[in-house]
Design an enzyme around this catalytic site. Structure first.
Site, PDB file in Angstrom:
ATOM      1  N   HIS A 282      15.475   0.285  11.134  1.00  0.00           N
ATOM      2  CA  HIS A 282      14.243   0.366  11.017  1.00  0.00           C
ATOM      3  C   HIS A 282      13.474  -0.644  10.576  1.00  0.00           C
ATOM      4  O   HIS A 282      14.382  -1.049   8.978  1.00  0.00           O
ATOM      5  CB  HIS A 282      13.978   2.280  11.504  1.00  0.00           C
ATOM      6  CG  HIS A 282      13.620   2.933   9.771  1.00  0.00           C
ATOM      7  ND1 HIS A 282      14.575   3.577   9.357  1.00  0.00           N
ATOM      8  CD2 HIS A 282      13.347   2.283   8.752  1.00  0.00           C
ATOM      9  CE1 HIS A 282      14.211   4.173   8.857  1.00  0.00           C
ATOM     10  NE2 HIS A 282      14.016   2.965   7.718  1.00  0.00           N
TER      11      HIS A 282
ATOM     12  N   ASP B 201       3.422   1.180   6.530  1.00  0.00           N
ATOM     13  CA  ASP B 201       3.746   2.762   6.736  1.00  0.00           C
ATOM     14  C   ASP B 201       3.384   3.865   5.878  1.00  0.00           C
ATOM     15  O   ASP B 201       3.015   3.665   4.708  1.00  0.00           O
ATOM     16  CB  ASP B 201       5.288   3.071   7.545  1.00  0.00           C
ATOM     17  CG  ASP B 201       6.023   2.634   6.266  1.00  0.00           C
ATOM     18  OD1 ASP B 201       5.641   2.275   5.484  1.00  0.00           O
ATOM     19  OD2 ASP B 201       7.032   2.674   6.761  1.00  0.00           O
TER      20      ASP B 201
HETATM   21  C1  GLP Z   1      11.290   3.868   4.248  1.00  0.00           C
HETATM   22  C2  GLP Z   1      10.812   3.154   5.168  1.00  0.00           C
HETATM   23  C3  GLP Z   1      11.349   1.311   4.948  1.00  0.00           C
HETATM   24  C4  GLP Z   1      12.137   1.414   4.011  1.00  0.00           C
HETATM   25  C5  GLP Z   1      13.172   2.021   4.976  1.00  0.00           C
HETATM   26  C6  GLP Z   1      14.877   1.584   3.250  1.00  0.00           C
HETATM   27  O1  GLP Z   1      12.200   5.085   5.136  1.00  0.00           O
HETATM   28  N1  GLP Z   1       9.954   3.696   6.262  1.00  0.00           N
HETATM   29  O2  GLP Z   1       9.815   0.529   4.867  1.00  0.00           O
HETATM   30  O3  GLP Z   1      12.529  -0.035   3.918  1.00  0.00           O
HETATM   31  O4  GLP Z   1      12.990   3.398   4.691  1.00  0.00           O
HETATM   32  O5  GLP Z   1      14.404   2.484   2.606  1.00  0.00           O
HETATM   33  P1  GLP Z   1      15.371   2.407   0.954  1.00  0.00           P
HETATM   34  O6  GLP Z   1      14.472   0.566   0.787  1.00  0.00           O
HETATM   35  O7  GLP Z   1      14.837   2.338   0.463  1.00  0.00           O
HETATM   36  O8  GLP Z   1      16.620   2.271   1.317  1.00  0.00           O
END
Ligand code: GLP
Length: 241
Positions: free
Chosen positions: A138, A67
């Site tokens: 998500h 993304d």
């Molecule tokens: C973000 C990204 C995701 C990621 C998620 C968790 O918004 N778009 O790909 O897996 O949120 O992030 P984190 O690993 O910082 O908790």
């Protein structure tokens, strides 16, 4: 789903990096689907370290990221391109011509998404997809929704994601409201999926993803239908299972 429990983030990162480097050693021209966020940072650190020691060679690897924020050019410090360059790309021998992310500077969403889908099919799809998990379940930026979107699409970020990601920006107002994300269909077509999950604040989402109903309101739950998913999670993230 194969669940690997580790005692902490460090061990989680080492296990995940082991799985990725095994993939690259066994298939040097692998297409790796890569993720951003804090979860995979430790994994990338191990991969950089092992590359520098000569244990893993990325020269024939292709990467496609999940993304990118819409409206952020590559040079922006919070763009996912910048993140990938900072944590991985500039430290290893990946060919820059074969590291792909959606083009955040393209404001025509239909074009940005169609271009990215063309790139993904052009490289033959993903061999190993690395995923983190959002607090709301998500994957990529596939937010809770009424349906599973198949290909790359533009999403409006939910309030919970904007809140979770504001720590990287000067103020919540600076967090982009939209992003381009690989679709659930593309993620599900990856031959293998590796999910890294750390910390208590992910425990409920991880439980729902692994043990709850498969529903687009918990996007990661679709992974229950994938034939080859490995989840590497620390004890805190597994505390509700
Ligand atoms: C973000 C990204 C995701 C990621 C998620 C968790 O918004 N778009 O790909 O897996 O949120 O992030 P984190 O690993 O910082 O908790």
């Amino acid at each position: 789903m194969n669940i690997i429990r580790t005692k902490d983030y460090q061990n989680l990162s080492r296990k995940a990096a082991n799985i990725i480097s095994a993939q690259v050693i066994l298939k040097p021209d692998s297409v790796l689907g890569l993720a951003t966020g804090s979860s995979p940072v430790g994994t990338y650190q191990y991969l950089v370290d092992w590359y520098q020691k000569g244990d893993v060679d990325f020269s024939r690897v292709t990467t496609v990221n999940l993304d990118e924020y819409k409206g952020l050019p590559r040079e922006h410090e919070q763009s996912y391109f910048y993140f990938m360059r900072h944590h991985l790309f500039r430290h290893v021998n990946l060919d820059p011509a074969r590291t792909f992310l959606p083009d955040g500077s393209e404001m025509d969403s239909a074009k940005a998404c169609a271009d990215y889908d063309r790139i993904i099919s052009g490289v033959g799809g993903v061999d190993l997809q690395l995923l983190g998990l959002g607090r709301n379940g998500h994957i990529g930026f596939n937010e809770p929704d009424s349906h599973f979107a198949s290909g790359t699409h533009c999403v409006r970020l939910t309030a919970s994601t904007i809140e979770a990601n504001q720590r990287f920006f000067d103020s919540p107002d600076d967090v982009p409201r939209e992003a381009y994300t690989m679709g659930i269909g593309t993620i599900m077509r990856a031959k293998k999926i590796l999910v890294v999950v750390s910390g208590e604040d992910k425990a409920e989402a991880l439980r729902a993803v692994c043990q709850g109903p498969v529903t687009p309101s918990m996007p990661g739950s679709i992974l229950q239908f994938h034939p080859d998913v490995t989840i590497v999670a620390d004890a805190a993230a597994l505390s509700r299972m």
